[in-house]
Design a protein around this motif. Sequence first.
Motif, PDB file in Angstrom:
ATOM      1  N   GLU A 191      45.306  38.871  44.040  1.00 43.04           N
ATOM      2  CA  GLU A 191      43.599  39.129  45.303  1.00 43.04           C
ATOM      3  C   GLU A 191      44.865  39.961  46.131  1.00 43.04           C
ATOM      4  O   GLU A 191      44.277  40.697  47.613  1.00 43.04           O
ATOM      5  CB  GLU A 191      42.474  38.126  45.337  1.00 43.04           C
ATOM      6  N   GLU A 211      39.893  39.577  36.183  1.00 38.07           N
ATOM      7  CA  GLU A 211      38.720  39.489  36.611  1.00 38.07           C
ATOM      8  C   GLU A 211      37.925  37.868  35.826  1.00 38.07           C
ATOM      9  O   GLU A 211      38.881  37.852  34.603  1.00 38.07           O
ATOM     10  CB  GLU A 211      37.785  40.725  36.607  1.00 38.07           C
ATOM     11  N   SER A 212      37.169  37.543  35.740  1.00 40.31           N
ATOM     12  CA  SER A 212      36.134  36.663  35.365  1.00 40.31           C
ATOM     13  C   SER A 212      35.786  36.971  34.194  1.00 40.31           C
ATOM     14  O   SER A 212      34.855  37.348  34.929  1.00 40.31           O
ATOM     15  CB  SER A 212      36.444  35.822  35.843  1.00 40.31           C
ATOM     16  N   ASP A 213      35.926  37.550  32.564  1.00 43.64           N
ATOM     17  CA  ASP A 213      34.662  38.040  32.102  1.00 43.64           C
ATOM     18  C   ASP A 213      33.630  37.006  31.369  1.00 43.64           C
ATOM     19  O   ASP A 213      33.890  35.396  31.514  1.00 43.64           O
ATOM     20  CB  ASP A 213      35.249  38.490  30.900  1.00 43.64           C
ATOM     21  N   TYR A 319      35.685  35.564  40.422  1.00 39.42           N
ATOM     22  CA  TYR A 319      36.826  35.842  40.373  1.00 39.42           C
ATOM     23  C   TYR A 319      36.908  37.565  40.573  1.00 39.42           C
ATOM     24  O   TYR A 319      36.557  37.898  39.475  1.00 39.42           O
ATOM     25  CB  TYR A 319      37.989  35.510  40.393  1.00 39.42           C
ATOM     26  N   MET A 320      36.636  38.589  40.664  1.00 40.55           N
ATOM     27  CA  MET A 320      37.747  39.829  40.069  1.00 40.55           C
ATOM     28  C   MET A 320      37.965  40.468  41.780  1.00 40.55           C
ATOM     29  O   MET A 320      37.818  40.636  42.717  1.00 40.55           O
ATOM     30  CB  MET A 320      35.732  40.534  40.436  1.00 40.55           C
ATOM     31  N   HIS A 323      37.154  41.153  44.516  1.00 35.92           N
ATOM     32  CA  HIS A 323      35.917  41.712  44.865  1.00 35.92           C
ATOM     33  C   HIS A 323      34.421  43.033  45.141  1.00 35.92           C
ATOM     34  O   HIS A 323      33.965  42.574  46.402  1.00 35.92           O
ATOM     35  CB  HIS A 323      35.708  40.381  45.610  1.00 35.92           C
ATOM     36  N   SER A 326      34.012  47.071  41.067  1.00 35.29           N
ATOM     37  CA  SER A 326      34.726  46.738  39.575  1.00 35.29           C
ATOM     38  C   SER A 326      35.895  46.772  39.529  1.00 35.29           C
ATOM     39  O   SER A 326      36.570  46.579  40.709  1.00 35.29           O
ATOM     40  CB  SER A 326      34.406  48.053  38.814  1.00 35.29           C
ATOM     41  N   LEU A 327      36.582  45.974  38.000  1.00 35.79           N
ATOM     42  CA  LEU A 327      38.204  46.115  38.726  1.00 35.79           C
ATOM     43  C   LEU A 327      38.697  46.759  38.547  1.00 35.79           C
ATOM     44  O   LEU A 327      40.322  46.599  39.911  1.00 35.79           O
ATOM     45  CB  LEU A 327      38.288  44.991  36.979  1.00 35.79           C
ATOM     46  N   ALA A 357      44.471  44.316  33.499  1.00 34.59           N
ATOM     47  CA  ALA A 357      44.309  44.801  34.543  1.00 34.59           C
ATOM     48  C   ALA A 357      46.294  45.667  34.367  1.00 34.59           C
ATOM     49  O   ALA A 357      45.894  46.431  35.495  1.00 34.59           O
ATOM     50  CB  ALA A 357      44.527  43.634  35.787  1.00 34.59           C
TER      51      ALA A 357
END
Length: 398
Positions: A191, A211-213, A319-320, A323, A326-327, A357
């Motif tokens: 981040e 990111e949280s999937d 979390y992404m 924020h 999209s990632l 990522a």
Amino acid sequence: MKITQNVGLVAALGLLLISAVACADTQPESLPLVEKQEFVTTNFETFGGEVIPEVRVGWEAYGELNAAKDNVILITHFFSGNSHAAGKYAETDPMPGYWDAIIGPGKAIDTNRFYVISSDTLVNQEPHNPNVITTGPASINPATGKPYGLDFPVVTMRDFVNVQKRLLESLGIEKLHAVVGPSMGSLQALEWAVAYPDWVERMISVIGMGESDPWTIANLQQWANPILADPNWNQGNYYDSEAPTEGVVQALMSITLQAQHPLIFNQLNAATNARETAPLANIRENFSVINNLRAMATARSTYADANHILYLVRANQLYMAGHGESLQQGLTQVKAATLFLPATNDLLLQPYLAKRAHDILESEGKNSQYAEITGPWGHLDGIVSITTQADRIREFLQ
């Protein structure tokens, strides 16, 4: 490191306190004693648009800040951790900080060269720990004179980063040679690279994700559910009554279990088997492995706060990187060289989360590297087995 040599240590001190064991005898030079310091900032606006009148966090540092203030490495900590990344507060401390194996004079993160700084996060899991300074639901709301409880605003990784940024700015620091963190710390590290690309020259994500999937969000919810189901939780209003201790212990049992891989868990609990007589004789009796897990979680619950755990779970679920929409959109902002180090046997934040990522950054023409930490510990390999990547980390920081 031989796994069998650590069985007693794990049982006595808890799984997340064994970081210094791996190479304790191979590092001749240690850090001087570490001092916990406090940073205070006011009128902090969260990513969600609410204002916290006063924020307090603890921090510590190793090494010396140079005149140009450009030799700074920020260490961001994991879910159940704090700013104590290396060294000892007193000679009598049984163990040093969690990454002492790679932070110190001549180590991969060399304090002869770098000024290494680490801070406690907002809503730290252990607000009652005398070595933790944090602001969260257990803190006093100046408007009421009572603990915030659920009136405390939801916070995100961006908020953790923004508090750290204020701390660094108070020290006259405007550039990071690198930001490095394991697990939840890796989310903060990434981040940083997205939110403040001109600050960050290098970023190392250890056992992390971009990111949280859906799977990860649902998996993390299993840490929150025992607290929510504890009647003593009382919608977060328990500070003047009996705390939801059982919910906290059950949550920490889940966290402790999911941080491990069956390879190590089965070896550490080899005495347990399906032929134990007590569970056959009485449905109320547990297998010995459950009693061991509960004992460890109970010990870890001493300084923990139920609401703080819930807020940390939510910050991870939200979390992404960036924020944003999209990632991929978030990662386009990154200017730093990046290194992703997931653990091959990690069942909590599985390697595909970091690989995605890395792949996006590579597809965008960014400077990104990827390697996996191998070991039997699962998610904990990011702490216990980090020295297997010490040379790679040292080289990346050059």
